[in-house]
Design a protein around this motif. Structure first.
Motif, PDB file in Angstrom:
ATOM      1  N   THR A  32      -0.670  -7.761  -9.251  1.00  0.00           N
ATOM      2  CA  THR A  32       0.748  -7.796  -8.867  1.00  0.00           C
ATOM      3  C   THR A  32       1.208  -9.218  -8.590  1.00  0.00           C
ATOM      4  O   THR A  32       2.299  -9.619  -8.983  1.00  0.00           O
ATOM      5  CB  THR A  32       0.986  -6.919  -7.624  1.00  0.00           C
ATOM      6  N   TRP A  33       0.387  -9.971  -7.900  1.00  0.00           N
ATOM      7  CA  TRP A  33       0.754 -11.326  -7.525  1.00  0.00           C
ATOM      8  C   TRP A  33       0.402 -12.354  -8.597  1.00  0.00           C
ATOM      9  O   TRP A  33       0.697 -13.537  -8.430  1.00  0.00           O
ATOM     10  CB  TRP A  33       0.092 -11.718  -6.211  1.00  0.00           C
ATOM     11  N   GLY A  34      -0.241 -11.952  -9.670  1.00  0.00           N
ATOM     12  CA  GLY A  34      -0.572 -12.886 -10.743  1.00  0.00           C
ATOM     13  C   GLY A  34      -1.598 -13.920 -10.338  1.00  0.00           C
ATOM     14  O   GLY A  34      -1.505 -15.084 -10.731  1.00  0.00           O
TER      15      GLY A  34
ATOM     16  N   LEU B 201      -7.330  -1.875  -3.761  1.00  0.00           N
ATOM     17  CA  LEU B 201      -6.257  -2.642  -3.122  1.00  0.00           C
ATOM     18  C   LEU B 201      -6.294  -4.101  -3.565  1.00  0.00           C
ATOM     19  O   LEU B 201      -5.262  -4.690  -3.908  1.00  0.00           O
ATOM     20  CB  LEU B 201      -6.383  -2.539  -1.599  1.00  0.00           C
ATOM     21  N   LEU B 202      -7.475  -4.692  -3.595  1.00  0.00           N
ATOM     22  CA  LEU B 202      -7.616  -6.094  -3.984  1.00  0.00           C
ATOM     23  C   LEU B 202      -7.221  -6.328  -5.440  1.00  0.00           C
ATOM     24  O   LEU B 202      -6.553  -7.318  -5.759  1.00  0.00           O
ATOM     25  CB  LEU B 202      -9.046  -6.560  -3.740  1.00  0.00           C
ATOM     26  N   LEU B 203      -7.631  -5.437  -6.318  1.00  0.00           N
ATOM     27  CA  LEU B 203      -7.273  -5.589  -7.732  1.00  0.00           C
ATOM     28  C   LEU B 203      -5.777  -5.422  -7.946  1.00  0.00           C
ATOM     29  O   LEU B 203      -5.185  -6.128  -8.765  1.00  0.00           O
ATOM     30  CB  LEU B 203      -8.063  -4.600  -8.586  1.00  0.00           C
TER      31      LEU B 203
ATOM     32  N   GLU C 167       0.129   6.003  -0.890  1.00  0.00           N
ATOM     33  CA  GLU C 167       0.647   6.098  -2.248  1.00  0.00           C
ATOM     34  C   GLU C 167       0.792   4.693  -2.838  1.00  0.00           C
ATOM     35  O   GLU C 167       1.017   3.723  -2.119  1.00  0.00           O
ATOM     36  CB  GLU C 167       1.979   6.824  -2.238  1.00  0.00           C
ATOM     37  N   LYS C 168       0.657   4.593  -4.136  1.00  0.00           N
ATOM     38  CA  LYS C 168       0.755   3.302  -4.809  1.00  0.00           C
ATOM     39  C   LYS C 168       2.084   2.628  -4.502  1.00  0.00           C
ATOM     40  O   LYS C 168       2.148   1.412  -4.318  1.00  0.00           O
ATOM     41  CB  LYS C 168       0.572   3.456  -6.316  1.00  0.00           C
ATOM     42  N   GLU C 169       3.145   3.398  -4.419  1.00  0.00           N
ATOM     43  CA  GLU C 169       4.471   2.837  -4.118  1.00  0.00           C
ATOM     44  C   GLU C 169       4.480   2.156  -2.752  1.00  0.00           C
ATOM     45  O   GLU C 169       5.174   1.170  -2.548  1.00  0.00           O
ATOM     46  CB  GLU C 169       5.555   3.924  -4.170  1.00  0.00           C
ATOM     47  N   MET C 170       3.710   2.695  -1.811  1.00  0.00           N
ATOM     48  CA  MET C 170       3.628   2.089  -0.482  1.00  0.00           C
ATOM     49  C   MET C 170       2.922   0.734  -0.554  1.00  0.00           C
ATOM     50  O   MET C 170       3.346  -0.230   0.077  1.00  0.00           O
ATOM     51  CB  MET C 170       2.888   3.015   0.475  1.00  0.00           C
ATOM     52  N   ILE C 171       1.851   0.692  -1.326  1.00  0.00           N
ATOM     53  CA  ILE C 171       1.139  -0.583  -1.487  1.00  0.00           C
ATOM     54  C   ILE C 171       2.023  -1.569  -2.234  1.00  0.00           C
ATOM     55  O   ILE C 171       2.092  -2.742  -1.866  1.00  0.00           O
ATOM     56  CB  ILE C 171      -0.207  -0.367  -2.203  1.00  0.00           C
ATOM     57  N   ASP C 172       2.716  -1.090  -3.257  1.00  0.00           N
ATOM     58  CA  ASP C 172       3.650  -1.964  -3.986  1.00  0.00           C
ATOM     59  C   ASP C 172       4.698  -2.545  -3.047  1.00  0.00           C
ATOM     60  O   ASP C 172       5.036  -3.729  -3.127  1.00  0.00           O
ATOM     61  CB  ASP C 172       4.337  -1.198  -5.123  1.00  0.00           C
ATOM     62  N   GLN C 173       5.220  -1.709  -2.144  1.00  0.00           N
ATOM     63  CA  GLN C 173       6.214  -2.167  -1.173  1.00  0.00           C
ATOM     64  C   GLN C 173       5.627  -3.253  -0.277  1.00  0.00           C
ATOM     65  O   GLN C 173       6.252  -4.289  -0.047  1.00  0.00           O
ATOM     66  CB  GLN C 173       6.706  -1.003  -0.313  1.00  0.00           C
ATOM     67  N   ALA C 174       4.420  -3.012   0.210  1.00  0.00           N
ATOM     68  CA  ALA C 174       3.768  -3.992   1.090  1.00  0.00           C
ATOM     69  C   ALA C 174       3.505  -5.306   0.356  1.00  0.00           C
ATOM     70  O   ALA C 174       3.736  -6.390   0.904  1.00  0.00           O
ATOM     71  CB  ALA C 174       2.475  -3.415   1.647  1.00  0.00           C
ATOM     72  N   LEU C 175       3.062  -5.217  -0.890  1.00  0.00           N
ATOM     73  CA  LEU C 175       2.813  -6.430  -1.674  1.00  0.00           C
ATOM     74  C   LEU C 175       4.105  -7.180  -1.977  1.00  0.00           C
ATOM     75  O   LEU C 175       4.134  -8.410  -1.978  1.00  0.00           O
ATOM     76  CB  LEU C 175       2.084  -6.079  -2.974  1.00  0.00           C
ATOM     77  N   ALA C 176       5.186  -6.442  -2.228  1.00  0.00           N
ATOM     78  CA  ALA C 176       6.473  -7.066  -2.559  1.00  0.00           C
ATOM     79  C   ALA C 176       7.070  -7.825  -1.372  1.00  0.00           C
ATOM     80  O   ALA C 176       7.896  -8.722  -1.564  1.00  0.00           O
ATOM     81  CB  ALA C 176       7.460  -6.007  -3.047  1.00  0.00           C
ATOM     82  N   GLU C 177       6.640  -7.492  -0.171  1.00  0.00           N
ATOM     83  CA  GLU C 177       7.178  -8.172   1.010  1.00  0.00           C
ATOM     84  C   GLU C 177       6.576  -9.557   1.216  1.00  0.00           C
ATOM     85  O   GLU C 177       7.025 -10.307   2.081  1.00  0.00           O
ATOM     86  CB  GLU C 177       6.976  -7.297   2.251  1.00  0.00           C
ATOM     87  N   ILE C 178       5.591  -9.912   0.423  1.00  0.00           N
ATOM     88  CA  ILE C 178       5.038 -11.277   0.454  1.00  0.00           C
ATOM     89  C   ILE C 178       5.530 -11.953  -0.819  1.00  0.00           C
ATOM     90  O   ILE C 178       5.134 -11.593  -1.913  1.00  0.00           O
ATOM     91  CB  ILE C 178       3.499 -11.273   0.516  1.00  0.00           C
ATOM     92  N   THR C 179       6.412 -12.937  -0.666  1.00  0.00           N
ATOM     93  CA  THR C 179       7.069 -13.547  -1.819  1.00  0.00           C
ATOM     94  C   THR C 179       6.654 -14.988  -2.092  1.00  0.00           C
ATOM     95  O   THR C 179       6.737 -15.436  -3.229  1.00  0.00           O
ATOM     96  CB  THR C 179       8.607 -13.502  -1.652  1.00  0.00           C
TER      97      THR C 179
ATOM     98  N   SER D 269      -3.027 -17.111   0.301  1.00  0.00           N
ATOM     99  CA  SER D 269      -3.721 -17.081   1.595  1.00  0.00           C
ATOM    100  C   SER D 269      -4.004 -15.650   2.043  1.00  0.00           C
ATOM    101  O   SER D 269      -5.094 -15.349   2.536  1.00  0.00           O
ATOM    102  CB  SER D 269      -2.890 -17.793   2.662  1.00  0.00           C
ATOM    103  N   VAL D 270      -3.032 -14.768   1.875  1.00  0.00           N
ATOM    104  CA  VAL D 270      -3.224 -13.362   2.239  1.00  0.00           C
ATOM    105  C   VAL D 270      -4.305 -12.743   1.359  1.00  0.00           C
ATOM    106  O   VAL D 270      -5.190 -12.038   1.840  1.00  0.00           O
ATOM    107  CB  VAL D 270      -1.898 -12.572   2.134  1.00  0.00           C
ATOM    108  N   TRP D 271      -4.251 -13.025   0.068  1.00  0.00           N
ATOM    109  CA  TRP D 271      -5.227 -12.493  -0.885  1.00  0.00           C
ATOM    110  C   TRP D 271      -6.642 -12.912  -0.503  1.00  0.00           C
ATOM    111  O   TRP D 271      -7.559 -12.093  -0.480  1.00  0.00           O
ATOM    112  CB  TRP D 271      -4.842 -12.972  -2.287  1.00  0.00           C
TER     113      TRP D 271
END
Length: 178
Positions: free
Chosen positions: A154-156, A147-149, A106-118, A125-127
């Motif tokens: 999300t990360w700007g 996922l990449l987009l 789910e998109k919320e799961m990907i959002d959660q994973a992306l939010a954990e990299i601050t 580097s992850v990108w």
């Protein structure tokens, strides 16, 4: 096509050969409604995004699994092989599957994973590593591109003409600017 859209989620088919020493596909079929959380910027948080990238094309090809262990991000984020293996296993157990073996991400799961990299440098580097993994099998699948987009927006991250990128000044929180 390996990635399929179903309502509010994208399904990824899982191959049984995700990693030879990884426990068989049956572990990936457990139904769990939420993903576990990891500490921000931790080796586990980075590993989960790499694992999501590996399965996003429909199954974690041997080429992508092998490529994961050659990434510079593993040293940069201090990720040991067994940590990545464990997180890949946990991801498989965290994601619900459909009757035909598609994983529901789910998109919320990907959002959660992306939010954990601050940290901006770690995000970049992850990108870059996610892009590298996506092309390890010489194909860019729809699920990988999605996922990449999402990570890019999300990360700007602003891509340059040579395939590299930089964090947009607007995406860096004021307290992290140097």
């Amino acid at each position: 096509m390996s990635a399929r859209a179903y309502g509010g989620y994208v399904g990824f088919e899982i191959a049984a050969h995700v990693r030879q020493d990884l426990i068989a596909r049956q572990l990936c079929l457990k139904r769990v409604k939420t993903m576990r959380s990891y500490l921000p910027d931790s080796a586990q948080a980075v590993s989960r995004l790499l694992a999501l990238t590996v399965i996003a094309d429909g199954g974690g090809s041997p080429l992508e699994i092998a490529a994961t262990y050659r990434l510079k991000i593993l040293d940069y984020a201090q990720i040991q092989d067994h940590v990545f293996d464990q997180v890949l296993h946990e991801l498989c157990t965290d994601l619900a599957t459909t009757f035909n073996g598609l994983m529901k991400v789910e998109k919320e799961m990907i959002d959660q994973a992306l939010a954990e990299i601050t940290l901006p440098e770690l995000r970049l580097s992850v990108w870059k590593s996610m892009w590298e993994l996506s092309y390890a099998d010489d194909e860019l699948a729809d699920g990988e591109l999605a996922l990449l987009l999402l990570a890019t927006s999300t990360w700007g991250i602003e891509r340059d003409a040579h395939g590299g990128g930089q964090i947009s000044k607007l995406a860096v929180p004021p307290d992290l600017e140097s």
